[in-house]
Design a protein around this motif. Sequence first.
Motif, PDB file in Angstrom:
ATOM      1  N   PHE A 198     -25.747  16.379   2.577  1.00 26.69           N
ATOM      2  CA  PHE A 198     -25.115  15.702   1.450  1.00 26.69           C
ATOM      3  C   PHE A 198     -23.588  15.858   1.464  1.00 26.69           C
ATOM      4  O   PHE A 198     -22.903  15.208   0.681  1.00 26.69           O
ATOM      5  CB  PHE A 198     -25.676  16.236   0.126  1.00 26.69           C
ATOM      6  N   ARG A 199     -23.085  16.698   2.331  1.00 25.03           N
ATOM      7  CA  ARG A 199     -21.630  16.795   2.454  1.00 25.03           C
ATOM      8  C   ARG A 199     -21.060  15.565   3.146  1.00 25.03           C
ATOM      9  O   ARG A 199     -19.863  15.306   3.060  1.00 25.03           O
ATOM     10  CB  ARG A 199     -21.265  18.049   3.249  1.00 25.03           C
ATOM     11  N   PHE A 200     -21.926  14.835   3.831  1.00 22.53           N
ATOM     12  CA  PHE A 200     -21.501  13.577   4.443  1.00 22.53           C
ATOM     13  C   PHE A 200     -21.663  12.460   3.416  1.00 22.53           C
ATOM     14  O   PHE A 200     -22.738  12.272   2.849  1.00 22.53           O
ATOM     15  CB  PHE A 200     -22.323  13.275   5.690  1.00 22.53           C
ATOM     16  N   ARG A 201     -20.596  11.721   3.175  1.00 27.06           N
ATOM     17  CA  ARG A 201     -20.571  10.719   2.114  1.00 27.06           C
ATOM     18  C   ARG A 201     -21.672   9.675   2.272  1.00 27.06           C
ATOM     19  O   ARG A 201     -22.351   9.322   1.304  1.00 27.06           O
ATOM     20  CB  ARG A 201     -19.198  10.026   2.100  1.00 27.06           C
ATOM     21  N   ASP A 202     -21.884   9.185   3.496  1.00 31.69           N
ATOM     22  CA  ASP A 202     -22.862   8.127   3.715  1.00 31.69           C
ATOM     23  C   ASP A 202     -24.283   8.616   3.416  1.00 31.69           C
ATOM     24  O   ASP A 202     -25.106   7.855   2.895  1.00 31.69           O
ATOM     25  CB  ASP A 202     -22.785   7.609   5.152  1.00 31.69           C
ATOM     26  N   PHE A 203     -24.570   9.861   3.755  1.00 33.53           N
ATOM     27  CA  PHE A 203     -25.905  10.390   3.459  1.00 33.53           C
ATOM     28  C   PHE A 203     -26.103  10.524   1.955  1.00 33.53           C
ATOM     29  O   PHE A 203     -27.192  10.257   1.434  1.00 33.53           O
ATOM     30  CB  PHE A 203     -26.113  11.740   4.137  1.00 33.53           C
ATOM     31  N   GLY A 204     -25.053  10.929   1.236  1.00 32.43           N
ATOM     32  CA  GLY A 204     -25.146  11.005  -0.219  1.00 32.43           C
ATOM     33  C   GLY A 204     -25.406   9.642  -0.830  1.00 32.43           C
ATOM     34  O   GLY A 204     -26.198   9.504  -1.775  1.00 32.43           O
ATOM     35  N   ILE A 205     -24.737   8.619  -0.300  1.00 32.47           N
ATOM     36  CA  ILE A 205     -24.967   7.256  -0.788  1.00 32.47           C
ATOM     37  C   ILE A 205     -26.410   6.841  -0.517  1.00 32.47           C
ATOM     38  O   ILE A 205     -27.074   6.229  -1.358  1.00 32.47           O
ATOM     39  CB  ILE A 205     -23.988   6.270  -0.111  1.00 32.47           C
ATOM     40  N   LEU A 206     -26.904   7.190   0.670  1.00 29.01           N
ATOM     41  CA  LEU A 206     -28.272   6.842   1.032  1.00 29.01           C
ATOM     42  C   LEU A 206     -29.274   7.505   0.089  1.00 29.01           C
ATOM     43  O   LEU A 206     -30.235   6.869  -0.367  1.00 29.01           O
ATOM     44  CB  LEU A 206     -28.543   7.258   2.481  1.00 29.01           C
ATOM     45  N   TRP A 207     -29.047   8.772  -0.233  1.00 30.98           N
ATOM     46  CA  TRP A 207     -29.960   9.480  -1.135  1.00 30.98           C
ATOM     47  C   TRP A 207     -29.893   8.902  -2.549  1.00 30.98           C
ATOM     48  O   TRP A 207     -30.929   8.697  -3.191  1.00 30.98           O
ATOM     49  CB  TRP A 207     -29.616  10.964  -1.150  1.00 30.98           C
ATOM     50  N   ASP A 208     -28.674   8.637  -3.033  1.00 33.62           N
ATOM     51  CA  ASP A 208     -28.538   8.037  -4.366  1.00 33.62           C
ATOM     52  C   ASP A 208     -29.209   6.673  -4.419  1.00 33.62           C
ATOM     53  O   ASP A 208     -29.812   6.306  -5.436  1.00 33.62           O
ATOM     54  CB  ASP A 208     -27.059   7.913  -4.738  1.00 33.62           C
ATOM     55  N   SER A 209     -29.114   5.915  -3.333  1.00 31.88           N
ATOM     56  CA  SER A 209     -29.768   4.614  -3.278  1.00 31.88           C
ATOM     57  C   SER A 209     -31.282   4.772  -3.362  1.00 31.88           C
ATOM     58  O   SER A 209     -31.968   4.005  -4.047  1.00 31.88           O
ATOM     59  CB  SER A 209     -29.391   3.876  -1.994  1.00 31.88           C
TER      60      SER A 209
END
Length: 619
Positions: A399-410
Motif C-alpha cells: 500500500f506504500r505504492f500509490r497505484d496499489f492503493g488506488i487498486l485496493w480502494d477501487s
Amino acid sequence: QACSVIAMALCAIFPLSFSWRVPAALLLRAAVTATHSDGAAREVAAMIRFLPRMASFLGLMLTFLVFWAWLGTVAFYNSGKEGLLHFSRLVESAWSLWTMITTANYPDVMLPAYDASRLTCAYFIFFMIITYYFLLNAILATIYNAYTEETEDREKETEERNEKNVLKAFDLLSGDAPYVGSDDLEAVFVMLNEESPEIPYIFPHEAKLMFALLDRDGNNKISRIEFLRFCDVMRVGFESSDKYKSYVECYYPNIYASSGYQCLCNAVNSTAFERIIDAVIVANAAVIFFQTKALLVGDGGRNSSVAESPHLDDGVIDTVWEYLETAFTVVYVVEMALKVLVLGKRRFLLSTQNTFDAIVVVAAVLATLVVYYPNRYGDSRLIRYIVLTRVIRVSRLLFRFRDFGILWDSFISCLPKVRRVALLLFFVFYYFSVFGMLLFGGLITRDPANPISLRLVGSAFEQNLYWANNFNDMMSGMVVMFELLVINNWPTTSDAITSVSGTKWSRWYFVVFFFIGNTIVGNLVTSSVIESFGEIYKSEKRKTMFSETNIGGDFGGDAAPSTSFSEGDILLDAALVTGTKTGLSGQYRATMHGKSIESKREIFIKMLGNKKPESDEAN
C-alpha cells in the motif's frame, strides 16, 4: 412482484404433474426472491433498457459469423482434416467459428489447415481481429457507456427527488420565514424518534450537533441552501470520544498524563513500531518457509536435508522451530496488548487490520495451549498454520505504492455495485442450472448398465475426468455455469452434452448462456469495476483537501478544529462546529453510514468548510 403472484396463481389454477412440480417450484422460488431484491430488479431493468443498443453489434457479429462460416465451408471443402473436423457443412463451420470467438479452440481449429498451407492462417487471424478484438470490445464499450449513463441518470434522479422533498420539507417548517430555527429542527427529530423506528434514535446532543453541521455560517439559523444538506446530515452518527478512551486514560489519569506513559503511546503509535512488527512478520514468514520447504520443493520429506523434525508432534517444545514459533506468538501477544493499552479496546477494533491481527493472535495462543498442554493432540504445526495467515499482513507493504492503493480502494468501492450485478449473475446461474436439470439431468452417468454412458467412452470428457460436470443436481449445474463463465475448455462439456442428448440442438443452451452470462452480465461486472476504478483515480487528486491527520487545518476560519479518528471518520470539538455554539463540551466521533470513504471525505469537506453558503437569491 406482480409477475410472481400471477405465476403462482396460474400454478394453483392449472395443477402440474409431479415431474414438473419440483422444477416449477424452483423457478418460482427464485422469481419471488428476485422481485424482492431492489438491486437485482434494478440491474435487470437497466439490462433490458440497453439491449436495443447492443442488438446492432450482436446482429453484425452473427451476420459476419454466418458469412465467414459459408466462406470457410467452401474454402476447406475436400481439404483433408480441416474440412472433415471443423468445416464439413455450414452449421459445423459456424459452430467452429463461434467456439473460436470464445478462444476455447484457438489455435487448435486452425492447425490442420495451417499445417497444410501457411497462408490459411490469414482466414482465422482476420476473423479473430474482427470478432474478438473489435466486435466483442465494441459490445463491452456499449454496455459500459449504457451502464455509466444509467448510473448517472439514476443518481441524478435520486438527487433531484431528494432535493425536491427536502425543499418541500423546508417550506413546511419555515412557513413564511426564510430560515428554520433550532426549535423547529428539534421538533422534527422528536417526531422522527416517535414515528420512524427505521431511523436510529436521535438523542438531544446528537440533534444539536446535526443542527450545527447544517448551520454552516454559524448564525443559529438554517437557510434554504443550508437545509439541502439535511439528507447527508441524517446519515451522520455521533459517539462521544470518551467511549474510545483507554483503560489507563479513564481510571488512571495521572499515569496517562505522565511523560513516561506518553512516550510509550508515541512509540506504539509511531511508524517505527509498525516497521518493527513488519520485520518480525517477515522473519516469521521466513521461518515458516524453511519449515515447509520439504512440501514446497515437492520432496515430501524424503530428503533428510529438508525433512521436518519428528519431534514436531510430540507436544513438547524441544526443537528450534518450536522455540521460534512460541517466541513469535509472544511478540504478537505483546504487540496486541500494547495497542489495546494505548488505544483502548474499542478504538483498537475500529481498524480492520487490528481486528484481523487480534483474531490470529487469539487463535495462535489457543493453538499453543492445545498443543503444549498435556492431551492427546501435540502437533505444533497447528500453530504454524494459524500464524501463516498473519503473514498476509506483509501485503500491507504494497500500500506504500500509490497505484496499489488506488487498486485496493477501487476494489472496496466497487463491492456495493458489483454486489447487485453479482446477484443478477447468481439468478442467471440459478435459472440456467434449473433448465439444465430439466433438459440434461441424469444423462451424464458412469453406470455401465445405462447404454447412454457408452456414448462418452474414449471422449475427451472421459479422458479428462469431467464426470462431475453435469446437470444431475443443482450444485453441479451451478459449478458448470461458472466454468462456462470462465470459458476455458467449455467445448468438452458441450460436446459431452451433445453426445448424451443425441441432438445438436443442445448447443443452443451454451450459446444463449454465453450471450446472457458472458456478453451481457459479465460485461456489466467489468463496467462496474472500470467505473469504480475511474472514480477512485479521480478522487486521488482531491485527497489533499481532506488530510487524514489534520482535517481542521484545511478549513480554518471559524470552523472548529477536527482531526481524523479513523479512515473516513472525523473527531469534532462539540463546543463549536462550523462556527455554531452548541452548548456541548468534549469531542465526538462523527461517522457517515451508507457512503464510501471517498464520499465521506467529500461530504465532510462541504459540511465543515468555512465558505459562506451562497445566497438564496443567487440560486
